[in-house]
Scaffold this motif. Structure first.
Motif, mmCIF file in Angstrom:
data_model
loop_
_atom_site.group_PDB
_atom_site.id
_atom_site.type_symbol
_atom_site.label_atom_id
_atom_site.label_comp_id
_atom_site.label_asym_id
_atom_site.label_seq_id
_atom_site.Cartn_x
_atom_site.Cartn_y
_atom_site.Cartn_z
ATOM 1 N N TYR A 40 0.844 -1.039 0.017
ATOM 2 C CA TYR A 40 0.038 0.086 0.141
ATOM 3 C C TYR A 40 0.771 1.263 0.061
ATOM 4 C CZ TYR A 40 -2.940 3.798 1.391
ATOM 5 O OH TYR A 40 -3.704 4.849 1.638
ATOM 6 N N ALA A 42 -0.238 5.498 -0.745
ATOM 7 C CA ALA A 42 -0.949 6.416 -1.315
ATOM 8 C C ALA A 42 -0.263 6.906 -2.806
ATOM 9 C CB ALA A 42 -1.560 7.247 -0.280
ATOM 10 N N LEU A 59 -9.583 9.274 -1.685
ATOM 11 C CA LEU A 59 -8.872 8.062 -1.516
ATOM 12 C C LEU A 59 -9.235 7.703 0.095
ATOM 13 C CD1 LEU A 59 -5.690 6.677 -2.494
ATOM 14 C CD2 LEU A 59 -6.157 6.641 -0.087
ATOM 15 N N ASN A 60 -9.989 6.534 0.317
ATOM 16 C CA ASN A 60 -10.497 6.076 1.694
ATOM 17 C C ASN A 60 -10.134 4.735 1.684
ATOM 18 O OD1 ASN A 60 -11.366 8.606 2.411
ATOM 19 N ND2 ASN A 60 -13.274 8.188 1.070
ATOM 20 N N VAL A 61 -9.481 4.400 3.014
ATOM 21 C CA VAL A 61 -9.106 3.007 3.282
ATOM 22 C C VAL A 61 -10.400 2.609 4.000
ATOM 23 C CG1 VAL A 61 -7.677 1.348 4.679
ATOM 24 C CG2 VAL A 61 -6.590 3.612 3.452
ATOM 25 N N THR A 62 -10.895 1.529 3.419
ATOM 26 C CA THR A 62 -12.160 0.803 4.249
ATOM 27 C C THR A 62 -11.799 -0.354 5.029
ATOM 28 O OG1 THR A 62 -12.457 -0.788 2.265
ATOM 29 C CG2 THR A 62 -13.223 1.598 1.863
ATOM 30 N N CYS A 74 -9.075 -0.199 -0.564
ATOM 31 C CA CYS A 74 -9.201 1.302 -0.822
ATOM 32 C C CYS A 74 -10.106 1.550 -1.831
ATOM 33 C CB CYS A 74 -8.011 1.919 -1.584
ATOM 34 S SG CYS A 74 -6.729 1.770 -0.410
#
Length: 124
Positions: A40, A42, A59-62, A74
């Motif tokens: 990972y 970004a 960009l959101n990490v779920t 993501c």
């Protein structure tokens, strides 16, 4: 010395809502990708998106990693209506694209206006 008072200063809400995280946009599509935690990055994800002349809007990490063997998941939103070129670029960078959503908020009226503008340019 007088203290400064700010009127209508923005503040963060107690709990973020989905509309705050993903405000509606006309020219955007959503992608869901996964990768190993060690892979990972970004900045690499942003570079892969920008290689397609698109902008990374969100960009959101779920928290869906438990379903995918504890991989980082993501959710991305990019500034292209069609996410296929961005998905291919992300896969070239070694990310697995799990899902894409090419919903466009452009209405029929906006599409009609764009078509009329295109026809105008073609007649010139």
């Amino acid at each position: 010395m007088a203290s400064k008072e700010y009127i209508n200063t923005p503040s963060l809400p107690a709990s973020p809502t989905i509309d705050r995280l993903f405000p509606p946009m006309e020219e955007a599509s959503t992608l869901l990708l996964s990768c190993l935690p060690s892979d990972y990055s970004a900045s690499r994800i942003a570079r892969a998106v920008e290689d397609c002349d698109a902008h990374l809007v969100n960009l959101n990490v779920t928290t869906d990693g438990a379903m995918l063997d504890n991989r980082v998941v993501c959710e991305l939103r990019v500034s292209h209506r069609n996410p296929s070129s961005v998905a291919r670029s992300l896969e070239r960078y070694g990310y697995e694209v799990v899902d894409t959503d090419a919903r466009s908020l452009a209405s029929d009226a906006v599409a009609g206006e764009r078509l009329a503008e295109l026809l105008h340019y073609l007649e010139i």
